[in-house]
Scaffold this active site. Structure first.
Site, PDB file in Angstrom:
ATOM      1  N   TYR A   1      80.696-100.348  15.760  1.00  0.00           N
ATOM      2  CA  TYR A   1      79.523-100.811  15.005  1.00  0.00           C
ATOM      3  C   TYR A   1      78.265-100.233  15.656  1.00  0.00           C
ATOM      4  CZ  TYR A   1      77.355-104.140  11.787  1.00  0.00           C
ATOM      5  OH  TYR A   1      76.671-104.710  10.741  1.00  0.00           O
TER       6      TYR A   1
ATOM      7  N   ASN B   1      76.003-113.131   4.664  1.00  0.00           N
ATOM      8  CA  ASN B   1      76.528-112.768   3.342  1.00  0.00           C
ATOM      9  C   ASN B   1      75.635-113.163   2.163  1.00  0.00           C
ATOM     10  OD1 ASN B   1      78.752-111.390   4.349  1.00  0.00           O
ATOM     11  ND2 ASN B   1      79.962-113.238   4.520  1.00  0.00           N
TER      12      ASN B   1
ATOM     13  N   LYS C   1      87.028-117.440   4.543  1.00  0.00           N
ATOM     14  CA  LYS C   1      86.377-116.962   5.770  1.00  0.00           C
ATOM     15  C   LYS C   1      86.971-117.767   6.926  1.00  0.00           C
ATOM     16  CE  LYS C   1      83.135-114.281   5.803  1.00  0.00           C
ATOM     17  NZ  LYS C   1      83.352-112.846   6.110  1.00  0.00           N
TER      18      LYS C   1
HETATM   19  P1  NDP Z   1      85.239-111.022   3.815  1.00  0.00           P
HETATM   20  O1  NDP Z   1      85.817-111.129   5.171  1.00  0.00           O
HETATM   21  O2  NDP Z   1      84.809-112.258   3.124  1.00  0.00           O
HETATM   22  O3  NDP Z   1      86.277-110.282   2.838  1.00  0.00           O
HETATM   23  C1  NDP Z   1      86.852-109.057   3.167  1.00  0.00           C
HETATM   24  C2  NDP Z   1      87.006-108.253   1.893  1.00  0.00           C
HETATM   25  O4  NDP Z   1      87.506-106.976   2.210  1.00  0.00           O
HETATM   26  C3  NDP Z   1      87.957-108.855   0.875  1.00  0.00           C
HETATM   27  O5  NDP Z   1      87.444-108.651  -0.396  1.00  0.00           O
HETATM   28  C4  NDP Z   1      89.234-108.030   1.075  1.00  0.00           C
HETATM   29  O6  NDP Z   1      89.977-107.903  -0.105  1.00  0.00           O
HETATM   30  C5  NDP Z   1      88.621-106.677   1.371  1.00  0.00           C
HETATM   31  N1  NDP Z   1      89.536-105.826   2.107  1.00  0.00           N
HETATM   32  C6  NDP Z   1      90.082-106.054   3.308  1.00  0.00           C
HETATM   33  N2  NDP Z   1      90.849-105.016   3.680  1.00  0.00           N
HETATM   34  C7  NDP Z   1      90.782-104.119   2.659  1.00  0.00           C
HETATM   35  C8  NDP Z   1      91.382-102.826   2.443  1.00  0.00           C
HETATM   36  N3  NDP Z   1      92.168-102.265   3.349  1.00  0.00           N
HETATM   37  N4  NDP Z   1      91.103-102.208   1.292  1.00  0.00           N
HETATM   38  C9  NDP Z   1      90.305-102.772   0.380  1.00  0.00           C
HETATM   39  N5  NDP Z   1      89.709-103.981   0.528  1.00  0.00           N
HETATM   40  C10 NDP Z   1      89.949-104.641   1.659  1.00  0.00           C
HETATM   41  O7  NDP Z   1      84.094-109.959   3.900  1.00  0.00           O
HETATM   42  P2  NDP Z   1      82.497-110.122   3.910  1.00  0.00           P
HETATM   43  O8  NDP Z   1      82.037-110.623   2.591  1.00  0.00           O
HETATM   44  O9  NDP Z   1      82.042-110.806   5.134  1.00  0.00           O
HETATM   45  O10 NDP Z   1      82.110-108.586   4.025  1.00  0.00           O
HETATM   46  C11 NDP Z   1      82.519-107.693   2.999  1.00  0.00           C
HETATM   47  C12 NDP Z   1      82.095-106.294   3.376  1.00  0.00           C
HETATM   48  O11 NDP Z   1      80.687-106.249   3.368  1.00  0.00           O
HETATM   49  C13 NDP Z   1      82.534-105.854   4.768  1.00  0.00           C
HETATM   50  O12 NDP Z   1      82.812-104.487   4.729  1.00  0.00           O
HETATM   51  C14 NDP Z   1      81.303-106.105   5.604  1.00  0.00           C
HETATM   52  O13 NDP Z   1      81.248-105.299   6.758  1.00  0.00           O
HETATM   53  C15 NDP Z   1      80.238-105.731   4.593  1.00  0.00           C
HETATM   54  N6  NDP Z   1      78.930-106.319   4.873  1.00  0.00           N
HETATM   55  C16 NDP Z   1      77.917-105.436   5.051  1.00  0.00           C
HETATM   56  C17 NDP Z   1      76.648-105.877   5.258  1.00  0.00           C
HETATM   57  C18 NDP Z   1      75.577-104.870   5.425  1.00  0.00           C
HETATM   58  O14 NDP Z   1      74.449-105.241   5.784  1.00  0.00           O
HETATM   59  N7  NDP Z   1      75.857-103.604   5.174  1.00  0.00           N
HETATM   60  C19 NDP Z   1      76.329-107.318   5.373  1.00  0.00           C
HETATM   61  C20 NDP Z   1      77.468-108.183   5.085  1.00  0.00           C
HETATM   62  C21 NDP Z   1      78.725-107.674   4.875  1.00  0.00           C
HETATM   63  P3  NDP Z   1      91.392-108.664  -0.326  1.00  0.00           P
HETATM   64  O15 NDP Z   1      91.044-110.012  -0.851  1.00  0.00           O
HETATM   65  O16 NDP Z   1      92.054-107.784  -1.308  1.00  0.00           O
HETATM   66  O17 NDP Z   1      92.081-108.709   1.016  1.00  0.00           O
END
Ligand code: NDP
Length: 367
Positions: A82, A155, A355
């Site tokens: 990160y 989020n 979560k």
């Molecule tokens: P969550 O932990 O709530 O959920 C994770 C998500 O990722 C689920 O939808 C899951 O889908 C999906 N996922 C996990 N593994 C894979 C994979 N291999 N291929 C496709 N989808 C996958 O996540 P958050 O809501 O906390 O965060 C979501 C994303 O947003 C993350 O990448 C996070 O880093 C990013 N984020 C970025 C921010 C920014 O400022 N840029 C701020 C907040 C979040 P499934 O249900 O199918 O497992």
């Protein structure tokens, strides 16, 4: 940077010896400590020490952290992947909620008993207690459930800003998103519906697909489909082509949503859960003037003139949205801090639909 706070660093280096020499309020503290980057289950260990409120600086607060989520960015930070690099040894955890148990002599923003959330990243929330600068935490209403408060500073503000900062959306417009089961995705669905904006929500196929579709539709999703189904689902829905695509997955799913945008539409990439690159066919850029943007909540605040003020305003907005029940918190799976290894395994599972929170409150507490 993810860092052990001034107090946290003393905790790490002098530990029990310091606790014995301190006079006054002493608190037993448990922390998850990161010595070296690596796989989270192996890179962390639980450390127990004593903290004394006698060592509070004038503008410091001692916070009992009640709950802290395991977010994808926490895992990436521990792995060293990160942009925020911790000073090691350090304590991970960008988000959480706590109660103020002691304040320094010149603290004005909070009092003992207040419920607070970290407004600055990298506070190291994966611990039971910590000493922090008052400017880095923000007072919130006590009636917000602990699990909601613990997950409110990353989020929900991300979803708000994704919907507000890139494209002007009108009622009747369409937004398409990957990772619709994510916490961000669920807030996007609810906030879009509140604005009369339709959402096409890409999910991965799974055995629990009917339950997932039901959950997302109850939140306000217009269409729920896989990336492969998306072109047909858009046609059947009769919706306009999307103006905005929000992508936290990349790989084929990201390409699929980009292809469905209206000419001149915008893709905002804010995550890469598939760990794959995003491929955009050149004809979309050349002939349809597709725009590709990136979003990073923390980096964005840092670039703003008064980023701290924006953070506080967003925190107030998010509190109001929860209290007015405009948005519903995402489901959580609470696990005590001591069970951190199981919690990390759970947080890394796919299709988890909740979560994972590390908690520090009695089992019978109301969250
Ligand atoms: P969550 O932990 O709530 O959920 C994770 C998500 O990722 C689920 O939808 C899951 O889908 C999906 N996922 C996990 N593994 C894979 C994979 N291999 N291929 C496709 N989808 C996958 O996540 P958050 O809501 O906390 O965060 C979501 C994303 O947003 C993350 O990448 C996070 O880093 C990013 N984020 C970025 C921010 C920014 O400022 N840029 C701020 C907040 C979040 P499934 O249900 O199918 O497992």
């Amino acid at each position: 940077m993810l860092h052990a706070t001034r107090f946290g660093r003393q905790l790490l280096t002098s530990g029990g010896q310091w606790a014995r020499s301190a006079v006054g309020l002493s608190t037993h503290c448990k922390s998850l400590v990161l010595e070296q980057h690596g796989c989270p289950e192996e890179a962390l260990h639980l450390k127990e020490t004593e903290l004394s409120s006698e060592l509070l600086g004038d503008h410091d607060v001692l916070v009992n952290i009640l709950a802290a989520p395991i977010n994808p960015s926490d895992i990436n930070t521990i792995e060293g992947k990160y942009p925020l690099k911790p000073a090691l040894p350090g304590i991970p955890g960008h988000e959480g909620v706590g109660t103020v148990v002691a304040v320094g002599g010149k603290v004005t923003r909070m009092r003992v008993g207040d419920r607070v959330v970290p407004i600055e990243h990298s506070q190291g929330t994966w611990r039971s207690h910590g000493v922090f600068h008052e400017a880095h935490w923000y007072k919130i209403p006590k009636d917000l459930p602990i699990a909601t408060a613990a997950t409110m500073v990353i989020n929900p503000p991300t979803a708000l800003r994704l919907l507000e900062e890139f494209v002007t959306l009108q009622p009747g417009d369409t937004v398409i998103q990957t990772g619709a089961t994510s916490a961000v995705g669920k807030y996007v669905i609810q906030l879009a519906q509140q604005r009369g904006v339709h959402t096409i929500n890409i999910v991965r196929d799974r055995s629990s697909r009917p339950e997932v579709e039901k959950e997302l539709k109850e939140l306000g999703a217009t269409v729920v489909c896989t990336a492969e189904e998306a072109p047909g689902a858009l046609e059947v829905s009769g919706l306009d082509r999307p103006k905005l695509a929000l992508d936290c997955v990349c790989g084929p799913a990201g390409t699929a949503v980009a292809k469905l945008l209206e000419p001149g539409g915008t893709v905002v990439v804010y995550g890469a859960m598939s760990k794959q690159p995003l491929s955009i066919p050149p004809h979309l850029l050349i002939f349809q003037d597709l725009r590709v943007r990136g979003f990073w909540l923390t980096g964005g605040y840092a670039q703003m003139k008064e980023g701290w003020k924006v953070k506080e305003q967003l925190a107030d907005r998010v509190c109001a949205l929860f209290r007015q029940k405009v948005i519903k918190p995402v489901p959580v799976d609470c696990m005590p801090l001591e069970q951190w290894q199981d919690a990390l395994k759970r947080a890394k599972e796919g299709f988890r639909d909740c979560k994972v929170l590390l908690t520090n409150y009695p089992e019978d507490a109301c969250v």
